[in-house]
Write a protein that holds these residues in place. Structure first.
Motif, short mmCIF file in Angstrom:
data_model
loop_
_atom_site.label_atom_id
_atom_site.label_comp_id
_atom_site.label_asym_id
_atom_site.label_seq_id
_atom_site.Cartn_x
_atom_site.Cartn_y
_atom_site.Cartn_z
N GLY A 255 0.70 -1.18 0.01
CA GLY A 255 0.00 0.04 0.10
C GLY A 255 0.86 1.20 -0.04
N GLY A 256 1.82 1.35 0.75
CA GLY A 256 2.66 2.57 0.71
C GLY A 256 3.58 2.57 -0.55
N HIS A 257 3.87 1.39 -0.87
CA HIS A 257 4.64 1.52 -2.36
C HIS A 257 3.87 2.13 -3.25
CE1 HIS A 257 5.33 -0.49 -6.36
NE2 HIS A 257 6.51 0.02 -6.14
N ASP A 258 2.42 1.66 -3.62
CA ASP A 258 1.56 2.12 -4.49
C ASP A 258 1.39 3.72 -4.38
OD1 ASP A 258 1.35 -0.54 -5.38
OD2 ASP A 258 -0.54 -0.89 -4.37
N GLU A 259 1.37 4.18 -3.13
CA GLU A 259 1.17 5.70 -2.78
C GLU A 259 2.40 6.33 -3.28
OE1 GLU A 259 0.25 6.04 1.07
OE2 GLU A 259 -1.92 5.55 0.85
N LEU A 260 3.67 5.95 -3.02
CA LEU A 260 4.73 6.48 -3.48
C LEU A 260 4.81 6.49 -4.93
CD1 LEU A 260 7.38 5.28 -0.60
CD2 LEU A 260 6.58 7.57 -1.36
N ALA A 261 4.74 5.36 -5.68
CA ALA A 261 4.61 5.23 -6.95
C ALA A 261 3.93 6.17 -7.72
CB ALA A 261 4.22 3.69 -7.37
N ALA A 262 2.59 6.31 -7.43
CA ALA A 262 1.56 7.18 -7.61
C ALA A 262 2.05 8.65 -7.85
CB ALA A 262 0.01 7.26 -7.26
N TRP A 263 2.65 8.84 -6.62
CA TRP A 263 3.20 10.27 -6.52
C TRP A 263 4.36 10.59 -7.39
CZ3 TRP A 263 7.61 12.32 -3.60
CH2 TRP A 263 7.68 13.60 -3.64
N VAL A 264 5.33 9.84 -7.52
CA VAL A 264 6.39 9.85 -8.29
C VAL A 264 6.16 10.14 -9.71
CG1 VAL A 264 8.60 9.12 -9.02
CG2 VAL A 264 8.17 8.97 -6.83
N GLU A 265 5.23 8.94 -10.20
CA GLU A 265 4.67 8.94 -11.62
C GLU A 265 3.78 10.25 -12.14
OE1 GLU A 265 3.09 4.84 -11.83
OE2 GLU A 265 5.22 4.43 -12.83
N SER A 266 3.42 10.91 -11.01
CA SER A 266 2.30 12.07 -11.20
C SER A 266 3.19 13.34 -11.55
CB SER A 266 1.48 12.22 -10.13
OG SER A 266 1.96 12.77 -8.78
N GLY A 267 4.52 13.11 -11.35
CA GLY A 267 5.46 14.48 -11.35
C GLY A 267 5.48 15.08 -10.13
N HIS A 268 5.29 14.30 -8.78
CA HIS A 268 5.15 14.88 -7.59
C HIS A 268 4.14 15.96 -7.11
CE1 HIS A 268 9.89 14.11 -8.00
NE2 HIS A 268 9.18 13.09 -7.58
N ALA A 269 3.00 15.62 -7.99
CA ALA A 269 1.85 16.50 -7.80
C ALA A 269 1.35 16.38 -6.44
CB ALA A 269 0.59 15.98 -8.74
N ASP A 270 0.97 17.51 -5.91
CA ASP A 270 0.66 17.69 -4.41
C ASP A 270 -0.69 16.86 -4.09
OD1 ASP A 270 2.72 19.25 -3.87
OD2 ASP A 270 1.11 21.16 -3.88
N SER A 271 -1.52 16.66 -5.16
CA SER A 271 -2.90 15.69 -4.94
C SER A 271 -2.39 14.41 -4.77
CB SER A 271 -3.78 16.08 -6.43
OG SER A 271 -3.04 15.67 -7.58
N HIS A 272 -1.18 13.96 -5.14
CA HIS A 272 -0.93 12.49 -5.08
C HIS A 272 0.06 12.28 -4.08
CE1 HIS A 272 -2.71 12.39 -9.09
NE2 HIS A 272 -2.82 10.97 -8.68
N LEU A 273 0.35 13.35 -3.09
CA LEU A 273 1.45 13.45 -2.29
C LEU A 273 0.92 12.14 -1.21
CD1 LEU A 273 4.07 14.22 -0.77
CD2 LEU A 273 2.62 15.95 0.49
N PRO A 274 1.45 11.09 -0.57
CA PRO A 274 1.20 10.17 0.46
C PRO A 274 0.89 11.00 1.59
CG PRO A 274 2.87 9.22 -0.76
CD PRO A 274 2.73 10.79 -1.40
N PRO A 275 -0.27 10.84 2.30
CA PRO A 275 -0.54 11.41 3.68
C PRO A 275 0.29 10.98 4.60
CG PRO A 275 -2.20 9.44 3.06
CD PRO A 275 -1.35 9.72 1.92
N VAL A 276 1.40 10.27 4.64
CA VAL A 276 2.31 10.17 5.65
C VAL A 276 3.04 11.46 5.80
CG1 VAL A 276 3.87 8.89 4.36
CG2 VAL A 276 3.51 8.25 7.02
N PHE A 277 3.40 12.09 4.55
CA PHE A 277 4.36 13.17 4.47
C PHE A 277 3.68 14.42 4.64
CE2 PHE A 277 6.21 9.60 1.99
CZ PHE A 277 7.31 9.45 2.63
N GLU A 278 4.43 15.22 5.23
CA GLU A 278 3.88 16.66 5.53
C GLU A 278 4.12 17.51 4.36
OE1 GLU A 278 5.91 18.63 8.85
OE2 GLU A 278 4.99 17.09 10.23
#
Length: 272
Positions: free
Chosen positions: A216-239
Motif C-alpha cells: 500500500g505504501g509503495h503504491d502511494e509513493l509510485a503514484a506520486w512519483v509518476e504524477s510528477g510529484h503532484a500535491d494531489s498525489h502526495l502520500p498522506p504520511v508526509f507533510e
C-alpha cells in the motif's frame, strides 16, 4: 467471557494489526510488532482452530499453534542441475519481478543473499523461506531463529534442489515482517547442467524503498512519483513534497530497474 478476558485475548491481535494493517502509521517503525508476534498472529488468523475465548484457555491454543509442521525436503540428488526461476514480488501492480539462473546446489542462506541483491533490498530486516507459495506452508528457520533457541530445518543446510525439481515448482520468501514483502519463486525451466555462475537475466520495475509501508505504501509513493510529484498525489504520511523527496532514495522511480548494477551484486557471491 468478561471484558478483561476480551482485552487480554484480543488486544495483542489489535496491536499487531494496527501496525501492519491498512491504517498503520508507516513512519512509526519504532512501534512495529516483533516478527514472532506477527508470525503468531498470522497463524491465529489462518488457523482452523477455534480462537481462545478466555485468558485461561489462550496458553493452550498458542502452544498448539507453536507446534508447527516442518518442511519436507528431498534427498540431495545424484546430479546437480540448474534452474531458471522467475522471482515475483507478490501483489505489486504492475508486477516487480526478476529472472534468475541458479545452480541446484545453492543453499537457501545464499539464495537469500541473491534475492536481496537482485531485487535491490538492503538486507536490514528478518526473512524466511517457505516450502511453497502458500502462506500456511512450513517455513525454514534462519540463523537468527537458531540464536533465539528455535528448532527446525535450518536454511543453511538446505539446497534449492531439495525443494524444487520440476517446472512449476514454487518457493515462498518473506522479507520484513512489518512491511510483509512476500515473494514467489517459480521454476520456469530445468537445465541439464548448473550454470557456471549465478545469472540475473532480466527484470522489471524498481524495488520498493525499505520501510515504505508494504504494498500500500509503495503504491502511494509510485503514484506520486509518476504524477510528477503532484500535491494531489502526495502520500498522506508526509507533510510536504520536500519531506517526501528527502526520505526517498535518490533518483528512485517505480518504473526504473538498473539491471547492470543489480547484476554486479550477485556476481560477488560467485567469488565467495
Amino acid at each position: 467471557m468478561n471484558s478483561s478476558d476480551v482485552y487480554w485475548v484480543y488486544n495483542p491481535l489489535w496491536h499487531v494489526l494496527g501496525n501492519i494493517g491498512p491504517n498503520a502509521n508507516k513512519r512509526r517503525r519504532d512501534r512495529a510488532p516483533s516478527p514472532a508476534a506477527i508470525s503468531l498472529i498470522r497463524d491465529v488468523l489462518l488457523s482452523e482452530k477455534e480462537p481462545p475465548t478466555t485468558k485461561a484457555s489462550a496458553p493452550m491454543f498458542f502452544d498448539e499453534l507453536d507446534t508447527r509442521a516442518q518442511p519436507d525436503i528431498r534427498p540431495v540428488p545424484d546430479d546437480t542441475q540448474g534452474f531458471r526461476i522467475r522471482l515475483d514480488l507478490r501483489y505489486t501492480k504492475p508486477p516487480v519481478w526478476r529472472r534468475l539462473v541458479l545452480p541446484g546446489d545453492i543453499t537457501l542462506d545464499r539464495l537469500h543473499d541473491v534475492i536481496q541483491a537482485a531485487m535491490g533490498w538492503e538486507d536490514c530486516h528478518l526473512h524466511r523461506f517457505r516450502s511453497d507459495a502458500d502462506l500456511r506452508s512450513p517455513a525454514f528457520i534462519t540463523t537468527w531463529d537458531v540464536s533465539q533457541g528455535d528448532t527446525g530445518v535450518w536454511e543453511n543446510e538446505v539446497r534449492l534442489d531439495q525443494i524444487v525439481s520440476a517446472v512449476g515448482d514454487t518457493i515462498g520468501y518473506e522479507y520484513d515482517f512489518g512491511d510483509c514483502w512476500d515473494h514467489l519463486l517459480r521454476v520456469e525451466e530445468v537445465l541439464p547442467e548448473p550454470p557456471a555462475e549465478i545469472e540475473l537475466v532480466t527484470g522489471r520495475r524498481a524495488c520498493p524503498p525499505e520501510d515504505c509501508g508494504g504494498v500500500g505504501g509503495h503504491d502511494e509513493l509510485a503514484a506520486w512519483v509518476e504524477s510528477g510529484h503532484a500535491d494531489s498525489h502526495l502520500p498522506p504520511v508526509f507533510e510536504n513534497a520536500q519531506q517526501a523527496l528527502e526520505w526517498l532514495p535518490d533518483g528512485w522511480h517505480p518504473a526504473a530497474f538498473d539491471i547492470e548494477h543489480a547484476r554486479g551484486l550477485p556476481d560477488d557471491l560467485n567469488n565467495a
